[in-house]
Scaffold this motif. Sequence first.
Motif, mmCIF file in Angstrom:
data_model
loop_
_atom_site.group_PDB
_atom_site.id
_atom_site.type_symbol
_atom_site.label_atom_id
_atom_site.label_comp_id
_atom_site.label_asym_id
_atom_site.label_seq_id
_atom_site.Cartn_x
_atom_site.Cartn_y
_atom_site.Cartn_z
ATOM 1 N N LYS A 124 -7.480 -24.555 -58.266
ATOM 2 C CA LYS A 124 -6.474 -23.519 -57.631
ATOM 3 C C LYS A 124 -6.502 -23.544 -56.229
ATOM 4 C CE LYS A 124 -5.303 -20.844 -60.813
ATOM 5 N NZ LYS A 124 -4.785 -19.019 -61.557
ATOM 6 N N PHE A 125 -8.135 -23.359 -56.066
ATOM 7 C CA PHE A 125 -8.369 -23.119 -53.774
ATOM 8 C C PHE A 125 -8.592 -23.892 -53.380
ATOM 9 C CE2 PHE A 125 -8.707 -18.732 -55.802
ATOM 10 C CZ PHE A 125 -7.548 -18.027 -55.150
ATOM 11 N N ALA A 133 -7.071 -13.254 -57.884
ATOM 12 C CA ALA A 133 -7.891 -14.454 -58.600
ATOM 13 C C ALA A 133 -8.758 -13.211 -59.252
ATOM 14 C CB ALA A 133 -8.663 -15.652 -58.259
ATOM 15 N N VAL A 160 -8.895 -11.857 -50.075
ATOM 16 C CA VAL A 160 -7.525 -13.370 -50.534
ATOM 17 C C VAL A 160 -7.682 -13.658 -51.695
ATOM 18 C CG1 VAL A 160 -7.827 -16.243 -50.236
ATOM 19 C CG2 VAL A 160 -7.980 -14.013 -47.893
ATOM 20 N N TYR A 176 -24.479 -20.273 -57.590
ATOM 21 C CA TYR A 176 -24.448 -19.227 -56.261
ATOM 22 C C TYR A 176 -24.511 -17.610 -58.106
ATOM 23 C CZ TYR A 176 -24.492 -15.183 -53.749
ATOM 24 O OH TYR A 176 -24.759 -14.505 -52.883
ATOM 25 N N TYR A 190 -10.789 -21.921 -60.853
ATOM 26 C CA TYR A 190 -10.226 -21.375 -59.928
ATOM 27 C C TYR A 190 -10.512 -22.039 -58.825
ATOM 28 C CZ TYR A 190 -8.994 -17.078 -62.565
ATOM 29 O OH TYR A 190 -8.710 -16.580 -63.446
ATOM 30 N N TYR A 198 -18.136 -17.182 -45.317
ATOM 31 C CA TYR A 198 -17.065 -18.337 -45.341
ATOM 32 C C TYR A 198 -16.133 -18.656 -44.678
ATOM 33 C CZ TYR A 198 -21.691 -20.329 -47.313
ATOM 34 O OH TYR A 198 -22.693 -20.610 -47.583
ATOM 35 N N GLN A 200 -20.549 -13.099 -49.572
ATOM 36 C CA GLN A 200 -19.672 -14.146 -50.000
ATOM 37 C C GLN A 200 -18.499 -14.440 -48.360
ATOM 38 O OE1 GLN A 200 -21.641 -16.858 -51.014
ATOM 39 N NE2 GLN A 200 -22.902 -15.021 -50.813
ATOM 40 N N TRP A 213 -22.109 -25.122 -56.469
ATOM 41 C CA TRP A 213 -22.052 -23.922 -55.515
ATOM 42 C C TRP A 213 -22.150 -22.646 -55.881
ATOM 43 C CZ3 TRP A 213 -18.919 -21.087 -52.665
ATOM 44 C CH2 TRP A 213 -19.527 -19.572 -52.208
#
Lengths: 248, 255
Positions: free
Chosen positions: B74-75, A79, A75, B87, B71, A69, A65, B83
């Motif tokens: 957060k991002f 997380a 990165v 997914y 998250y 993108y 993924q 999506w």
Amino acid sequence: MSALLRIFGAPAILFARTLSAIRQRGVDRRATMVQLVEIGSKSSLLIVSGLAFFGAVMVTIAWAQTRKYTGNITVVGPAYFELMLREFAPLLVALLAASRVGASTSAEIAAMSVNEQIEALELCAADPIAELVTPRFVASLIALPALMVIGTIAAAVSARVVVTTAFGADGSAFTDARFVDATDVLCAFVKGALCGAFIPLAAAARGLKAKGGAPAVGEAVTAAVVDASMGCLLIDFVVAAAFLLIGV
Amino acid sequence: MIRALGAFGLGVARLTGALALVLARTTLNLPRLDRRELFRSIVLFGYRSLPLALMAATLIGSTVVLQAGVYAVKFGARLYTGWAAGYALTREFGPLLLGLVMAARIGARNAAELALLNVNGQIEGLRGISLDPFRILVAPRVVGSAIAITCLGSVTFLVAVCFEAVSSYFSLGLPLRVFFDSYQDMLRVGDLVGGLTKTLAFGLAIALVSTVAGLRAKGGAVGVGQAAASAVVLSCAAIFSLDLLLTPFLTRLFG
């Protein structure tokens, strides 16, 4: 609603009876150690390999993924580590333990109760709850959080190894604890302890109820594993929602 | 040490051999499946597991959003929640968690039934009156539970996606339209096909493994319990390893 009562009702009553049995008769150290080996160390191979596979699969998907993108997989590393530690590892470890521990506990107890060995115990003035349920309860309560720690380590290490060797990127981000704080660890351990307490109780409740011949043993095992895994999914959801609601 | 290693190797070889035998004899019997037993096993494994699958779907859907939504905020990717959640659900969590729950429900039940027949000598009895137990018992069950799990998988995905949308509306304040827009724009048919392929593979694995565990059962009531227990554990192990094998392949195939 009736499904909820069915899954949590009998284990809740058994929980109260186990607590009173612990207060009256104490905990048999030796039996608990035996169960600790049975529940803890004999499940560890399944849990370590399962979580290691899961960690590898998750980074494979993340890689496919992010390449599309953003282009940089490292990165998502920190997380990923937090999410693994807080949510996925406890859930999967609980589900795997529910299958392994739930099936073996309920099979053992159901076989005993079908063969009227539970009545024999009562006849000898022994409390079947103190003899059979308490050691498994205490052992699972100790073993599940420990298994969770091992499983998290296995998943993180396998993610790091896969990223470094298979994708040729820097994998150290996948063991980077930058985002992890005390509440994440607390959330994981609350889940582990609650599921650890629930699994043997659900399995024992089904096992003690088994009546009839050999078919009853198979039915008890099926019902116990289903109860234990649905209960763990539910506990996981409730704890995650609770921690989200109090905003940490 | 060497003895333990050898015993382990022998066990693995026996298991693979038994799996291959069941698979081969099921394939051989495919043209002359026993219809009635096939429908019975689809009803028993599929329709009767529907409440459990739906309950699991609601929990899986809501949990995935609760876990991943933090998250997304957060991002700064709140708009892409539809999506991301869709997914994650179709490609990984839906098949995996459904597989684990169904291993408990279908695997344990199938193994317990077959083990009971085996322990009571009823399978020998079938052979005695020159009926092939694989044709009338085993093959319909394997095919039936694979079909049942795949169908349950598609229903589960549908329900779980709806619960994801509702859950992200309540926890992230994301309008339903935005959720389904990003779901529609960024998800392709390939993702769904990939997820269902995984579900089918897990279903086949559960069916084969639990059949083998049931047919290997020996010795009384204890054997039945042990067969059910080992069916669940081996199915879980098979699901995780299949997941690892299939994922790179499917990501290459469907992007």
